[in-house]
Scaffold this motif. Structure first.
Motif, short mmCIF file in Angstrom:
data_model
loop_
_atom_site.label_atom_id
_atom_site.label_comp_id
_atom_site.label_asym_id
_atom_site.label_seq_id
_atom_site.Cartn_x
_atom_site.Cartn_y
_atom_site.Cartn_z
N ILE A 25 0.84 -1.19 0.00
CA ILE A 25 0.00 0.00 0.00
C ILE A 25 0.87 1.24 0.00
O ILE A 25 0.61 2.20 -0.69
CB ILE A 25 -0.92 -0.03 1.22
N ALA A 26 1.89 1.22 0.81
CA ALA A 26 2.81 2.35 0.86
C ALA A 26 4.10 1.95 0.18
O ALA A 26 4.50 0.79 0.21
CB ALA A 26 3.06 2.75 2.30
N PRO A 27 4.81 2.89 -0.41
CA PRO A 27 6.08 2.56 -1.08
C PRO A 27 7.08 2.04 -0.07
O PRO A 27 7.28 2.63 0.98
CB PRO A 27 6.52 3.91 -1.66
N VAL A 28 7.67 0.94 -0.36
CA VAL A 28 8.67 0.37 0.52
C VAL A 28 9.81 -0.16 -0.32
O VAL A 28 9.68 -0.40 -1.52
CB VAL A 28 8.10 -0.77 1.38
N GLY A 29 10.93 -0.40 0.32
CA GLY A 29 12.05 -0.98 -0.36
C GLY A 29 11.85 -2.47 -0.51
O GLY A 29 11.08 -3.08 0.19
N TRP A 41 14.85 -2.01 -4.29
CA TRP A 41 14.21 -0.93 -5.04
C TRP A 41 12.83 -0.63 -4.47
O TRP A 41 12.29 -1.37 -3.65
CB TRP A 41 14.11 -1.28 -6.53
N ALA A 42 12.27 0.50 -4.92
CA ALA A 42 10.94 0.92 -4.49
C ALA A 42 10.22 1.55 -5.67
O ALA A 42 10.86 2.07 -6.59
CB ALA A 42 11.04 1.91 -3.33
N VAL A 43 8.90 1.52 -5.62
CA VAL A 43 8.07 2.10 -6.69
C VAL A 43 6.98 2.95 -6.02
O VAL A 43 6.32 2.48 -5.10
CB VAL A 43 7.43 1.01 -7.57
N ASN A 75 16.10 2.93 -7.44
CA ASN A 75 17.08 1.84 -7.34
C ASN A 75 18.07 2.18 -6.22
O ASN A 75 18.87 3.10 -6.34
CB ASN A 75 17.81 1.67 -8.67
N PHE A 76 18.01 1.43 -5.13
CA PHE A 76 18.90 1.66 -3.99
C PHE A 76 20.20 0.84 -4.08
O PHE A 76 21.01 0.87 -3.16
CB PHE A 76 18.19 1.31 -2.69
N GLY A 123 19.83 3.72 -13.00
CA GLY A 123 21.22 3.68 -12.55
C GLY A 123 21.33 3.44 -11.05
O GLY A 123 20.35 3.49 -10.30
N ALA A 124 22.55 3.18 -10.62
CA ALA A 124 22.82 2.94 -9.19
C ALA A 124 22.45 4.16 -8.37
O ALA A 124 22.76 5.30 -8.75
CB ALA A 124 24.29 2.58 -9.01
N LYS A 125 21.75 3.92 -7.27
CA LYS A 125 21.34 4.99 -6.35
C LYS A 125 20.57 6.09 -7.08
O LYS A 125 20.67 7.28 -6.74
CB LYS A 125 22.54 5.60 -5.65
#
Length: 355
Positions: A25-29, A41-43, A75-76, A123-125
């Motif tokens: 429901i909430a954006p999470v990693g 990653w998160a969306v 992208n973490f 890309g990275a980070k």
């Protein structure tokens, strides 16, 4: 072939995938590929500049209307990642979590209305904003059409592939008559009594609640239990969690303080409410069901039986004691009379000798 429940040696990967296939429901990693390097990653819903703080997207469209929205893929990880972007019909799991159909199932509703590019390289980070469109077909029916959109990564190992995805809900509402309706069915009642004869029991109610309307709703209402002639009536509040159109839930409610008075008549009434309040002119259709169950007062009957048995036992003992005492008295009287007759016989010759 894509599977969502891989086996060893990807057991750890399967656990992570089982978590990630649910659209949060909430954006999470999210984490995939437990081996080095770790991918996270998160969306999130976004505008053209980046995440805009929304938990999910809820557009209201006329039939045939098109709207452009955006999502942000973050992208973490330490390397460049290519994500697949997918949309599908949405549903609620048994635990009430929103999810979207897996890739091997075909969407037929709101998931087919979303058009998004197939892949995005981040890309990275880094964060990449991607536009997508939602189109309500010209013949779309009024109400909610749940779907989800996600960024996915597929990991392979041996003959097993694992699809991990993170996304959010897209709840498209088509304008028109909004109907909020909850139907109650298969109501059953089970009475569980306390073996303490001075304590009441509990009535357990189970029933199904089905969303018979065209929008997502929750439900509140009341369960009422009444004995013969309306005696000892008890009420309890009932609640139905969020239910999507055509979806259903199993509800379990307990009504405490119920005395076993024989025939117990129970009714359940639930009134739906549109999430967020809904538009004006919502047509609301409450649902209800009734059932009758028999509850016999076994502990109380057992107590009465014991008391009656004790009274009868005491009565029997007293009666026997009285009978025994009466026999002793009768015997004493008989012995006294016998002794009196014997004394009279012994005294008669002495009187004749004196004459």
């Amino acid at each position: 072939m894509i599977r969502t429940s891989p086996r060893a040696p990807l057991r750890l990967l399967a656990v992570l995938a089982a978590v990630l296939v649910t659209v949060p429901i909430a954006p999470v990693g999210a984490v995939a590929e437990p081996t080095t390097p770790t991918l996270t990653w998160a969306v999130q819903p976004a505008n053209q500049n980046g995440p805009d703080g929304r938990r999910w997207i809820e557009p209201t469209l006329d039939p045939g209307q098109v709207v452009t929205e955006h999502l942000a893929v973050r992208n973490f990880s330490d390397g460049i990642v290519v994500f697949s972007l997918k949309a599908a019909d949405g549903y609620l799991t048994d635990k009430g979590r929103f999810n979207m159909l897996p890739s091997h199932q075909t969407s037929v509703d709101g998931g087919t209305w979303i058009k998004v590019q197939q892949k995005v390289t981040v890309g990275a980070k880094a964060t990449k904003v991607v536009p997508f469109t939602i189109t309500a077909p010209s013949g779309a029916t009024p109400g909610d059409h749940p779907a989800g959109i996600a960024a996915t990564v597929t990991s392979t190992g041996g003959t097993v592939a694992v699809e991990s995805r993170v996304g959010f809900r897209v709840m498209t509402r088509v304008t028109g008559t909004v109907t909020a309706a909850l139907a109650v069915s298969d109501l059953t009642a089970t009475y569980r009594q306390s073996w303490n004869p001075f304590s009441p029991g509990t009535l357990r109610l189970r029933y199904g609640s089905t969303n018979a309307g065209n929008v997502a709703v929750t439900g509140t209402g009341q369960a009422t239990v009444a004995g013969p002639f309306g005696l000892a009536t008890r009420d309890a509040r009932v609640e139905v969690a969020e239910t999507l159109p055509d979806g259903g839930r199993e509800v379990d409610t307990r009504v405490t303080g119920i005395w076993a008075l024989g025939r117990l008549h129970t009714t359940v009434e639930v009134t739906p409410a549109v999430l967020g309040g809904g538009p004006a002119g919502v047509e609301t259709r409450p649902g209800s069901a009734a059932v009758t169950v028999w509850a016999l007062p076994w502990p109380q009957l057992a107590l009465v039986t014991i008391l009656v048995a004790l009274v009868l036992a005491v009565r029997t003992v007293v009666r026997r004691r009285r009978q025994r005492l009466a026999k002793l008295l009768a015997r004493a009287r008989d012995e006294g009379r016998e002794e009196g007759r014997e004394s009279a016989l012994v005294g008669s010759p002495a009187k004749e000798s004196a004459n």
